[in-house]
Motif scaffolding. Structure first.
Motif, PDB file in Angstrom:
ATOM      1  N   PHE A   1       0.832  -1.191   0.000  1.00 36.91           N
ATOM      2  CA  PHE A   1       0.000   0.000   0.000  1.00 36.91           C
ATOM      3  C   PHE A   1       0.876   1.254   0.000  1.00 36.91           C
ATOM      4  CE2 PHE A   1      -3.380  -2.894   1.230  1.00 36.91           C
ATOM      5  CZ  PHE A   1      -4.462  -2.355   0.534  1.00 36.91           C
ATOM      6  N   VAL A   2       0.478   2.230  -0.785  1.00 37.79           N
ATOM      7  CA  VAL A   2       1.248   3.454  -0.953  1.00 37.79           C
ATOM      8  C   VAL A   2       0.791   4.474   0.089  1.00 37.79           C
ATOM      9  CG1 VAL A   2       1.887   5.311  -2.528  1.00 37.79           C
ATOM     10  CG2 VAL A   2       1.488   3.002  -3.419  1.00 37.79           C
ATOM     11  N   GLN A   3       1.708   4.928   0.899  1.00 37.85           N
ATOM     12  CA  GLN A   3       1.389   5.930   1.914  1.00 37.85           C
ATOM     13  C   GLN A   3       1.585   7.341   1.375  1.00 37.85           C
ATOM     14  OE1 GLN A   3       3.715   5.039   5.411  1.00 37.85           O
ATOM     15  NE2 GLN A   3       2.894   2.969   5.587  1.00 37.85           N
ATOM     16  N   GLU A   4       2.649   7.519   0.583  1.00 42.38           N
ATOM     17  CA  GLU A   4       2.951   8.824  -0.014  1.00 42.38           C
ATOM     18  C   GLU A   4       3.620   8.602  -1.360  1.00 42.38           C
ATOM     19  OE1 GLU A   4       4.052  11.883   3.493  1.00 42.38           O
ATOM     20  OE2 GLU A   4       5.391  10.161   3.346  1.00 42.38           O
ATOM     21  N   SER A   5       3.703   9.657  -2.142  1.00 42.14           N
ATOM     22  CA  SER A   5       4.408   9.598  -3.417  1.00 42.14           C
ATOM     23  C   SER A   5       4.996  10.964  -3.717  1.00 42.14           C
ATOM     24  CB  SER A   5       3.457   9.166  -4.540  1.00 42.14           C
ATOM     25  OG  SER A   5       2.408  10.104  -4.680  1.00 42.14           O
ATOM     26  N   PHE A   6       6.015  10.981  -4.574  1.00 47.28           N
ATOM     27  CA  PHE A   6       6.566  12.272  -4.987  1.00 47.28           C
ATOM     28  C   PHE A   6       7.083  12.172  -6.417  1.00 47.28           C
ATOM     29  CE2 PHE A   6      10.200  10.079  -3.127  1.00 47.28           C
ATOM     30  CZ  PHE A   6      11.236  10.355  -4.009  1.00 47.28           C
ATOM     31  N   PRO A   7       7.040  13.279  -7.161  1.00 49.02           N
ATOM     32  CA  PRO A   7       7.501  13.270  -8.557  1.00 49.02           C
ATOM     33  C   PRO A   7       9.010  13.451  -8.644  1.00 49.02           C
ATOM     34  CG  PRO A   7       6.611  15.425  -8.023  1.00 49.02           C
ATOM     35  CD  PRO A   7       6.443  14.576  -6.782  1.00 49.02           C
ATOM     36  N   LEU A   8       9.614  12.821  -9.649  1.00 49.70           N
ATOM     37  CA  LEU A   8      11.038  13.005  -9.886  1.00 49.70           C
ATOM     38  C   LEU A   8      11.322  14.378 -10.480  1.00 49.70           C
ATOM     39  CD1 LEU A   8      11.876   9.476 -11.333  1.00 49.70           C
ATOM     40  CD2 LEU A   8      12.498  10.366  -9.089  1.00 49.70           C
ATOM     41  N   CYS A   9      10.385  14.905 -11.262  1.00 51.59           N
ATOM     42  CA  CYS A   9      10.523  16.273 -11.760  1.00 51.59           C
ATOM     43  C   CYS A   9       9.135  16.861 -11.969  1.00 51.59           C
ATOM     44  CB  CYS A   9      11.338  16.335 -13.044  1.00 51.59           C
ATOM     45  SG  CYS A   9      10.580  15.515 -14.459  1.00 51.59           S
TER      46      CYS A   9
END
Length: 311
Positions: free
Chosen positions: A280-288
């Motif tokens: 399960f994904v708690q957080e995510s962030f973009p590489l750019c």
């Protein structure tokens, strides 16, 4: 460590109505920080406690590389806490004050800006150290500290020093030479454990080194014995750059806590579980950012059009 996405892997997809009503995965707001420090081990296969090790610093400013052999594990982590609560570790002297001289030998080098000259580090023969004993160990074989040489530079950069924990093989513990941990120390009193990302890769790019499958298997078992296996993902230069779901968009999103970089901007909104490991994904962030992507695309198109054209 590589993963392949197959058609038989179950994933969770949601239609647009479900997406609107479901709890969205939190997206981290990222702050770009320039890291002035870089460190590589150019010849890991030849490194040993008795023969020494070669390090290649690559820094944006004049720096000081300080190597501590046989540094106390406990004192190093106490020093990191002191950086947070007591005083900032911006200089080698600050780290030594925090370590209370709990190391066996120290070497220091001045590193010129953008100089990638190899530096050779070795314990003196009179130290009479041939190994650091069985695991769990009370001392790290080698700690490499990179600090900014000029006080003015320490006022400019958010990251003021970098601590690398390096394993070097010996008679008791033959795990191949590698950087186990890298800590970036910030001027504001925080520190971050620098970790690599898991990325999807083609079967031809399963290994980024020249080690045989047997050696890699041995390394993995040794890492698991030391409790370090989860911190050893590999980021390959030959990785597939396409989204593992649509196979069309460019991979741009990193999922946490699994650290898989596998989804494009279009597919990220449909997943609450990682399509590669199903965690399960708690957080995510973009590489750019989207702006950076647009700028890169504009540059690429311009480069494609310019040859042989008159404007």
């Amino acid at each position: 460590m590589s993963h392949r996405f197959g058609l038989g892997v179950p994933v969770i997809l949601r239609n647009s109505e479900e997406t609107e009503s479901s709890t969205r995965v939190l997206k981290k707001r990222m702050r770009q920080v320039k890291n002035p420090f870089g460190l590589e081990i150019p010849h890991p296969a030849t490194a040993s406690v008795t023969k020494g090790i070669t390090l290649t610093p690559d820094c944006l400013e004049d720096c000081i590389l300080t190597c501590y052999w046989g540094c106390s594990v406990q004192k190093l982590h106490e020093a990191l806490q002191k950086h947070v609560y007591c005083f900032r570790i911006k200089t080698p002297q600050a780290l030594e004050d925090a370590l209370y001289s709990e190391y066996l030998y120290r070497q220091q080098y001045f590193i010129k800006k953008n100089d990638k000259e190899e530096k050779y580090c070795q314990l003196p023969e009179d130290a009479q150290v041939v190994d650091f004993g069985p695991v769990p160990r009370s001392r790290y074989p080698l700690i490499a500290l990179l600090t900014l040489a000029d006080e003015e530079d320490r006022e400019i950069y958010d990251i003021v020093s970098m601590v690398a924990v390096i394993h070097i093989p010996d008679e008791s513990y033959r795990l191949s030479c590698r950087i186990l941990y890298q800590y970036l120390l910030l001027a504001q009193g925080q520190y971050h454990d620098l970790k690599q990302l898991f990325m999807s890769a083609n079967s031809t790019a399963l290994s980024s080194s020249n080690t045989s499958p047997g050696e890699r298997s041995t390394d993995k078992s040794l890492l698991e014995k030391a409790g370090l296996s989860e911190d050893e993902p590999e980021l390959h230069e030959e990785n597939s750059k396409d989204c593992v779901v649509c196979q069309n968009g460019t991979v741009n999103w990193v999922l946490l806590p699994c650290r898989h970089a596998c989804l494009c901007d279009g597919c990220i909104k449909y997943f609450q579980q990682c399509p590669m490991c199903r965690q399960f994904v708690q957080e995510s962030f973009p590489l750019c950012s989207k702006k950076e992507q647009d700028e890169d695309e504009s540059t690429r198109i311009l480069q494609d059009v310019l040859p042989g054209r008159v404007f």
